[in-house]
Each structure stands twice: as structure tokens, then as C-alpha cells.
Scaffold this active site. Sequence first.
Site, mmCIF file in Angstrom:
data_model
loop_
_atom_site.group_PDB
_atom_site.id
_atom_site.type_symbol
_atom_site.label_atom_id
_atom_site.label_comp_id
_atom_site.label_asym_id
_atom_site.label_seq_id
_atom_site.Cartn_x
_atom_site.Cartn_y
_atom_site.Cartn_z
ATOM 1 N N CYS A 190 0.830 -1.205 0.000
ATOM 2 C CA CYS A 190 0.000 0.000 0.000
ATOM 3 C C CYS A 190 0.866 1.256 0.000
ATOM 4 O O CYS A 190 0.522 2.260 0.637
ATOM 5 C CB CYS A 190 -0.963 -0.001 1.180
ATOM 6 S SG CYS A 190 -0.228 -0.385 2.781
ATOM 7 N N GLY A 191 1.985 1.187 -0.710
ATOM 8 C CA GLY A 191 2.829 2.366 -0.881
ATOM 9 C C GLY A 191 3.386 2.884 0.433
ATOM 10 O O GLY A 191 3.857 2.128 1.285
#
Length: 307
Positions: A89-90
Amino acid sequence: MASIRELRSRIRSVNSTKKITKAQELIATSRITKAQARVAAAKPYSEEMTSVLSELASKSGSLDHPLLTERANPKRAAILVVSSDRGMCGGYNSNVLRETRELIQLLKDEGKEPVLYVMGQKGLDYFRFRGQDVAGAWTGFSQQPQHADATAATETLVKLFETGSEEYVTIDGVETHGVDELHIVYTRFVSMLSQNPEVRRMAPLVVEESDGTSGDDEAAARNFTFEPSADSLLSSLLPKYVATRVFAALLDSAASENAARRTAMKAATDNANDLAVSLSREANQLRQAQITQEISEIVGGAGALAN
């Protein structure tokens, strides 16, 4: 230089990875809408709770509830960190953990001892890997939190705060000091492309007292009747208000996690497409060079035989 077989193997691997990232992107996209709807659905309850507490504060004889009392010399501060259970999720988790590190340093500079409580497996793994003590953790619900999840954490934190750092309290069979402050670090959902890490103090609470002079017709039309009394209701509703704020933070974080995962997986899918095209071009060029070399060898051999 890599052989054609190696290049084709890499292309197959990249395409397999691309299928996974594309599927993750689609799943995150489908969950964002639901997460946003849950945030919007919880907002009216939160606003009404705030309104009722403000009215109670104005009618209460005294605001001496432990959740509203500033400690003269705060020594310990609990920090509730809201992270995700899964990765991919970055910068979602790294942003929250960076804000947490800054808050820990700020509290230490003020002479307070930070006590960590974590929601989400990634945050728990982060602190354990670095040898930092985690007093409590709740995991397994970061993408779809329920109010019961917020209540479980709130009961522990409120009990710690009401006890205070000068006394001991038993939590899950373990005796520990109480705390003088409660803080929460989570991610606020702004838009599909913007999610901001936030640091908020949950306790001591600050409740605004209404002076009854508002010109708003709707507010003026309100006529609350409190049973058994404003003081009793205030004491009962304040812990629920803390749980409401924690639940709102969980919903915001869930929407932010899905938005961040969608953005990260879309970028990964685009990169996989570019890499597959680049590898295919390289394989084609290598195959073309081999064919050209074979033709040259055939032509050279035929010329030698003719001579």
C-alpha cells in the site's frame, strides 16, 4: 547479455506479477467506495454525539470527570498507532510510523514516557523488529473495522487514563502504571490521491460549553431533557465519545489504506507493462540478430562451395 530463453522467462515472470498487481488494484478499487460510504454513514452519529456532549457540558454543574481533567505533572502518555495488517500500500504505513516517531521524540523532550499501543500487524512488526516495547496490540481488521474493535481498544486506554500514572491498574492480567495522556496517530482520508497522517490528543478531552446565545434556529429549537441528570449522563457518554473518535479514525484509515493500495498497485501494474514491453523488444532484437547471423553463415557457406 541474457539469452532469449532467459528473457522469455523474465517476461513470463513479469506478466505473472502483473496479474497479481492488477487483481489487487481492482479489489482495492471496489473496497474504496464501501469504505467511503462507511465514513459518511458514521459522521452524523459523531456530530450528534459532540452536540449532545456540548449541551451536557453547559447543563452540568461541574466538569470534573477524569477524562476532562488536565494532570498537573503528566509523566506517561499512551500512543495508539493505527496501521495496516497487509502491505503493498505504498507509503501508507511509513507515513504513520514517521509521525509516530516524531510524536515519541516530542513526548520524551517534554519529559514524558511514551507507551505504545498498536492496531495493525505492520505497525506491530515494525516496533518489535526494532526492539521497542508494545504494551498492547489489536490486529486483523484494518480494512473492515467494526465498532467493537474500537471499543476493545478504548476500554483499555480509558481505564489507563482514569487510573493515572501514579497508580497501578490490571490490564489483561498484567499490572501496569496508568497514563496521563492519550494520543492517536492515524491516516485521514482526503481524496483518492491524498491521505494525510494525523496526530490527535484524545484525552484529556476538551468539551465546548454552549452559552445559549447562538442565533441558529435549529440549535435554539433543541430542548434536551436529561435523565437521571446531566452529570451522570456526561460521565456515561464521555467514554463512548472516545470510542466514537477511535472508530472514526479506524474508518478513515481503512479508506486511506485502500486508496493507497490502489495507487501503489496501479503504479506497479504500469511498471510491469513497461518492463514486459522492454524485455520483449530486447528479445526480438536478439532473435533478429541471431537470424541475421545464421543467414550470413548460410550465404557464406554457399559462396565457399561455389568457389
